[in-house]
Write a protein that holds these residues in place. Sequence first.
Motif, PDB file in Angstrom:
ATOM      1  N   ALA A  39       0.851  -1.187   0.000  1.00  0.00           N
ATOM      2  CA  ALA A  39       0.000   0.000   0.000  1.00  0.00           C
ATOM      3  C   ALA A  39       0.884   1.233   0.000  1.00  0.00           C
ATOM      4  O   ALA A  39       2.054   1.184   0.423  1.00  0.00           O
ATOM      5  N   MET A  41       0.776   3.726   1.863  1.00  0.00           N
ATOM      6  CA  MET A  41       1.072   4.312   3.165  1.00  0.00           C
ATOM      7  C   MET A  41       2.257   3.678   3.889  1.00  0.00           C
ATOM      8  O   MET A  41       2.729   4.208   4.873  1.00  0.00           O
ATOM      9  N   ARG A  67       0.672  -7.732  -4.028  1.00  0.00           N
ATOM     10  CA  ARG A  67      -0.170  -8.503  -3.109  1.00  0.00           C
ATOM     11  C   ARG A  67      -0.327  -9.886  -3.724  1.00  0.00           C
ATOM     12  O   ARG A  67      -0.725 -10.007  -4.875  1.00  0.00           O
ATOM     13  N   MET A  86      -0.460   1.994  -6.718  1.00  0.00           N
ATOM     14  CA  MET A  86      -1.457   2.667  -5.908  1.00  0.00           C
ATOM     15  C   MET A  86      -1.116   4.156  -5.863  1.00  0.00           C
ATOM     16  O   MET A  86      -0.033   4.547  -5.429  1.00  0.00           O
ATOM     17  N   TRP A 160      -9.852  -0.086   7.620  1.00  0.00           N
ATOM     18  CA  TRP A 160      -8.589  -0.497   7.007  1.00  0.00           C
ATOM     19  C   TRP A 160      -7.455  -0.467   8.020  1.00  0.00           C
ATOM     20  O   TRP A 160      -7.289   0.509   8.759  1.00  0.00           O
ATOM     21  N   ASN A 200      -9.867   4.224  -2.259  1.00  0.00           N
ATOM     22  CA  ASN A 200     -10.177   4.012  -0.848  1.00  0.00           C
ATOM     23  C   ASN A 200      -9.626   5.178  -0.035  1.00  0.00           C
ATOM     24  O   ASN A 200      -8.436   5.486  -0.118  1.00  0.00           O
ATOM     25  N   VAL A 202      -8.869   6.422   3.610  1.00  0.00           N
ATOM     26  CA  VAL A 202      -8.813   5.929   4.987  1.00  0.00           C
ATOM     27  C   VAL A 202      -8.647   7.108   5.932  1.00  0.00           C
ATOM     28  O   VAL A 202      -7.760   7.948   5.749  1.00  0.00           O
ATOM     29  N   ASP A 229      -5.018   8.723   4.583  1.00  0.00           N
ATOM     30  CA  ASP A 229      -4.248   7.819   3.721  1.00  0.00           C
ATOM     31  C   ASP A 229      -5.207   7.366   2.640  1.00  0.00           C
ATOM     32  O   ASP A 229      -6.224   6.745   2.941  1.00  0.00           O
ATOM     33  N   THR A 230      -4.923   7.688   1.401  1.00  0.00           N
ATOM     34  CA  THR A 230      -5.828   7.198   0.365  1.00  0.00           C
ATOM     35  C   THR A 230      -5.069   6.338  -0.627  1.00  0.00           C
ATOM     36  O   THR A 230      -3.857   6.464  -0.776  1.00  0.00           O
ATOM     37  N   GLY A 231      -5.797   5.488  -1.304  1.00  0.00           N
ATOM     38  CA  GLY A 231      -5.179   4.644  -2.312  1.00  0.00           C
ATOM     39  C   GLY A 231      -6.121   4.469  -3.489  1.00  0.00           C
ATOM     40  O   GLY A 231      -7.228   3.958  -3.340  1.00  0.00           O
TER      41      GLY A 231
END
Length: 886
Positions: A39, A41, A67, A86, A160, A200, A202, A229-231
């Motif tokens: 991710a 972050m 992943r 991401m 998350w 997403n 967060v 924190d976005t992705g």
Amino acid sequence: METHEINKRFLAHFQAKDHTPVPSASLILDDPTLLFVNAGMVQFKPYFLGEVPPPYPRATSIQKCVRTGDIDEVGKTTRHNTFFQMAGNFSFGDYFKEGAIANAWELITKSQDDGGFGFDPDRIWVTVYENDSEAAGLWQKVAGIPSDRIQARDGRDNYWDMGVPGPGGPCSEIYYDRGPGFGREGGPVVDEDRYLEIWNLVFMQDIRGEQSPKYGHPPIGELPKKNIDTGMGVERVAYLLQGVENVYETDLVRPVIARAEEFSGRRYGADHADDVRFRVIADHARSGVMLIGDGVTPGNEARGYVLRRLLRRIVRSVRLLGVHEPVLPEFAAVVRDAMAPSYPEIARDFDRISEVMRVEEEAFLQTLTSGSRIFDLAAEETKKAGGNVLAGDRAFQLHDTYGFPIDLTLEMASEQGLSVDEDGFRTLMEEQRQRAKADAAARKKGHGDLSVYRELLERHGETDFLGYTDLQATAKVIGLLKDGQGVPVVREGDKAELILDRTPFYAESGGQVADTGVLLGSGGEAKVVDVQKIVPGLWVHRVEVIAGEIGLDTEVTGSVDQTRRGSIARSHSATHLVHAAVRGAYGRRAAQAGSLNSPGRMRFDFTTPGPVSTDVLTEVEEEVNDYLQNDVEVQAYTTTKDKALELGAVALFGEKYGDNVRVVDMGEYSRELCGGTHVGRIGELGLVKLVSDSSIGSGVHRVEALVGTDALKHVRKEQLLVSQLANTFKVPSDQLPSRIEDVLSRLRNAEKEIAQLRTQQVLGSAGSLADKATDVQGVAVVAEKVDGDIDAGALRSLAQEVRNRLGSRPGVVALFAPQGEKLSFVVATTAAARDKGFAAGKLVPSFAEAVGGRGGGKPDLAQGGGSNPAGIEQAITALRGAVAAG
Ligand code: SER
């Protein structure tokens, strides 16, 4: 819109909003809780936790991610990538929910002409965490999304964290509705294929403990500040904006599919099973290149194993597409061309990446070849015994000994009309896993629990190691263990573990094997067979009591086997010299990857940027032996780590060193951080003889050498061998190579000649076979059994020759050649027959069952094999029937 353009727009959007652009971190960050960075972050984790003050309040990045949890889903769904990018924006205690929602909304809905992604706002849905009415309200207020397109979900979907203790928070996800053609109405809670998650957000505010709030466990605390924190899934946005069907067809992934189409001659989109294979190849090739680019090499554990699995899955899929040649470097080149604009390091380092792939593929193909032979034998045995299920233990043997993946065994078995006892296979796998676990645990801890050792360490402190200078010492027995339990005394015949307050015995570490020797007490004697540091600092002697008894708190005198130690020391010193010479030859990129220093023999593994030539190894050997003649003194001293590195000491990548380190110098030539034992002067080594070199996996090279008298013995043995050969071939030894070459080439010619004669003999029967043609509804049919143990290649030539003789007539040739318990067959059709609709490949099923076989091919020629030669007559009748039926 191209993927690179999506990335550019993302960064530009957030830079314009005062975010500092931060480059992607490597896929392997030094975070023990993660196999790979998964991710955006991850590299910012210390800022969220407040461990390190963030250098900027806002950041943005495009992070490479891997992943591999859903590896089996790859290719089957529209959205599972093992490697993906991401895009993220981050706030460290700066803006919170409102800013995150406004920033994301603006970018996705702004028109493409104005630098946005231009998604239709009416097709956007969002989800929020349970009762996060604040977020739901903001979506209505800031973005004007009506409440019926805002759905609440529980922690499983909308909380998350990193899957381990650390930062976490509720999140809000953005979905795009692909339309009624893609699934059911009703928003993401109903159908996540139709409604595709693209981003997403967060709201990072909690500290997660051992249990995740995803499953209802409360967080164990609050982060010092509220963060964002976005992705955004770049590949998903790309597939929507590029109007393709799935993430595998986007501009950066699709080219690999195209290359695989060229190789296989098959078309993407023609067959579902093939399509999955194409997508697996495309996805994994990209992950493979990116992982190797970041320094992962294929291996049998952890990251290396994941990489190996990905690469092997490519090779296997390619094979199932009918390609048997090596392909990985070719795919790697396609990936490079696609990815280099965003990741230039892939192009810079391409030679190494490609080499790692080449070597791994070669090794796996080798495995497949030997495994296939074993498989054929097993299949034949099964059929001979009248069965149709391949035994679980054979499948297990294929897996265990030949590294043959079970799905390949399944695939090959079904090609032969067999099934596999999968349950039996899985039981054996599980048993082996348990055994391995027990072994590893037993080896590591003896039989006991580590706490016993920890207590000893706490009570008595670290063992005082005297073995750099003394090979004999008197010490007190401070711990005695039998089967992992503390005992007061051990007696003759006992196997036990013995801990001393001080010891001259070297414990296995840094590639140097443990010392052996004896312990003599007033009432007994024990043999030391192994020494391990089971917990750091505590030397544990594995002993066998050979006489009398030894009690706790008594004194013993330990004597190290000096001859053996001397020869281990010579090996270890030789390893340093070989390491120095290899680095001289290849520079800093040749890094030590492992070593073993055992009596008289050393093994040294190193990574190289490319193949290792024999010339270089000869030079290495010569340089080392030249240097021995200087007979420099070996000096060992302790200093601070910084000082040692400043002096240019070579430290091993991945090793953990304390602040004080031991440095071993051999003149100016070699300087390494090392805890091992060495000779006093290098002249003691006498001779260092490289005896083997090999590649042990991608990019890792292994040299082995003998040292001292062991080297001399080896040379003598080789000499003897040469003189025996010279006797056999009756030439002086210097003429051996040309003599052997000569004999071999005569042999090759003779074999060729035999093969030609055989083919001629076989083809000689073409005329009489053609004469046997009978008319079946206007088609000349030659359907015959051919005796004489003809192999498949010759049978094919024969069928073609018979077909030629049928000339312009409509003709079908079907020849069957029994070979022991099996048979092969070929069907060939003339052009006139094909015009009438007779395709060779299509005729095969009409008779395949009769001969217990399978096969297929093109309209003009089809080939196959079977297991029931007794059914040939029946097959011939069936084929004629099929021709008659038209
Ligand atoms: N960390 C979150 C995720 O991986 C958002 O970036 O989905």
